[in-house]
Design a protein around this motif. Structure first.
Motif, mmCIF file in Angstrom:
data_model
loop_
_atom_site.group_PDB
_atom_site.id
_atom_site.type_symbol
_atom_site.label_atom_id
_atom_site.label_comp_id
_atom_site.label_asym_id
_atom_site.label_seq_id
_atom_site.Cartn_x
_atom_site.Cartn_y
_atom_site.Cartn_z
ATOM 1 N N TYR A 48 3.200 -0.459 -9.891
ATOM 2 C CA TYR A 48 4.180 -1.536 -9.787
ATOM 3 C C TYR A 48 5.586 -0.953 -9.714
ATOM 4 O O TYR A 48 5.981 -0.137 -10.543
ATOM 5 C CB TYR A 48 4.073 -2.502 -10.977
ATOM 6 N N VAL A 52 10.085 -5.073 -7.205
ATOM 7 C CA VAL A 52 9.149 -5.986 -6.561
ATOM 8 C C VAL A 52 8.949 -7.214 -7.446
ATOM 9 O O VAL A 52 8.928 -7.104 -8.675
ATOM 10 C CB VAL A 52 7.794 -5.277 -6.307
ATOM 11 N N ASN A 53 8.799 -8.374 -6.830
ATOM 12 C CA ASN A 53 8.548 -9.623 -7.552
ATOM 13 C C ASN A 53 7.228 -9.499 -8.322
ATOM 14 O O ASN A 53 6.157 -9.466 -7.728
ATOM 15 C CB ASN A 53 8.496 -10.768 -6.532
ATOM 16 N N TRP A 57 3.357 -10.122 -7.061
ATOM 17 C CA TRP A 57 2.454 -8.965 -7.075
ATOM 18 C C TRP A 57 1.142 -9.323 -7.770
ATOM 19 O O TRP A 57 0.062 -9.068 -7.255
ATOM 20 C CB TRP A 57 3.162 -7.796 -7.763
#
Length: 168
Positions: A48, A52-53, A57
């Motif tokens: 992750y 990033v959202n 995800w």
């Protein structure tokens, strides 16, 4: 000690369970999907990226697990037709089409959807196929709200057209 990912994941648990239930339409399968998603997210925690959202995800992971499980079930449930006249024609064992009622129901549902005007049929079919609202809006060149309302009205119309199946 709980990590940041675990804390964020637990905060999404209710939303994920609702999404899992929407995908599976079965309480036990939804919980299984939720558990599989948690395991996959925690196993891939190192992948992750902070920019990033996180919610997107995790929901994408859940959707992909569901799709992969579905594809696996379809592959394992498909039979090869060995009959001389190809009567079974590679239908899934549990498809319901083996019965006269199942084939009639599937045909009626398809006919009902195909009877919709293109402005409702196309976005509804794309949504059923797994496209996101935003993807449908982009491909059709329509505002997001228009796509959502057309899918909503198509679903309502389909339910009304097939109301007699709910009573069975």
């Amino acid at each position: 000690m709980e990590t940041k990912i675990q804390t964020r994941l637990l905060a999404l648990q209710g939303n994920l369970l609702n999404f899992a239930y929407m995908l599976t339409s079965n309480r036990d399968d939804a919980y299984d999907l939720l558990q599989d998603t948690f395991v996959k997210v925690l196993d891939n925690e190192d992948k992750y990226a902070e920019n990033v959202n996180f919610k997107g995800w995790v929901f994408t992971i859940m959707r992909n697990i569901f799709i992969n499980n579905y594809r696996h079930q379809v592959r394992s449930a498909t039979i090869i037709d060995q009959t001389e006249d190809l009567y079974h024609l590679n239908t899934a064992k549990e498809s319901g089409i083996d019965s006269v009622e199942g084939a009639y129901a599937a045909g009626e549902i398809t006919a009902a959807i195909n009877s919709f005007p293109d402005e409702y049929r196309v976005p509804f079919s794309m949504h059923v196929a797994g496209f996101k609202y935003s993807e449908i809006a982009e491909q059709m060149g329509l505002p997001l709200g228009t796509v959502k309302s057309r899918i909503f009205f198509a679903r309502q119309k389909l339910q009304a057209m097939l109301a007699d199946y709910r009573d069975r």
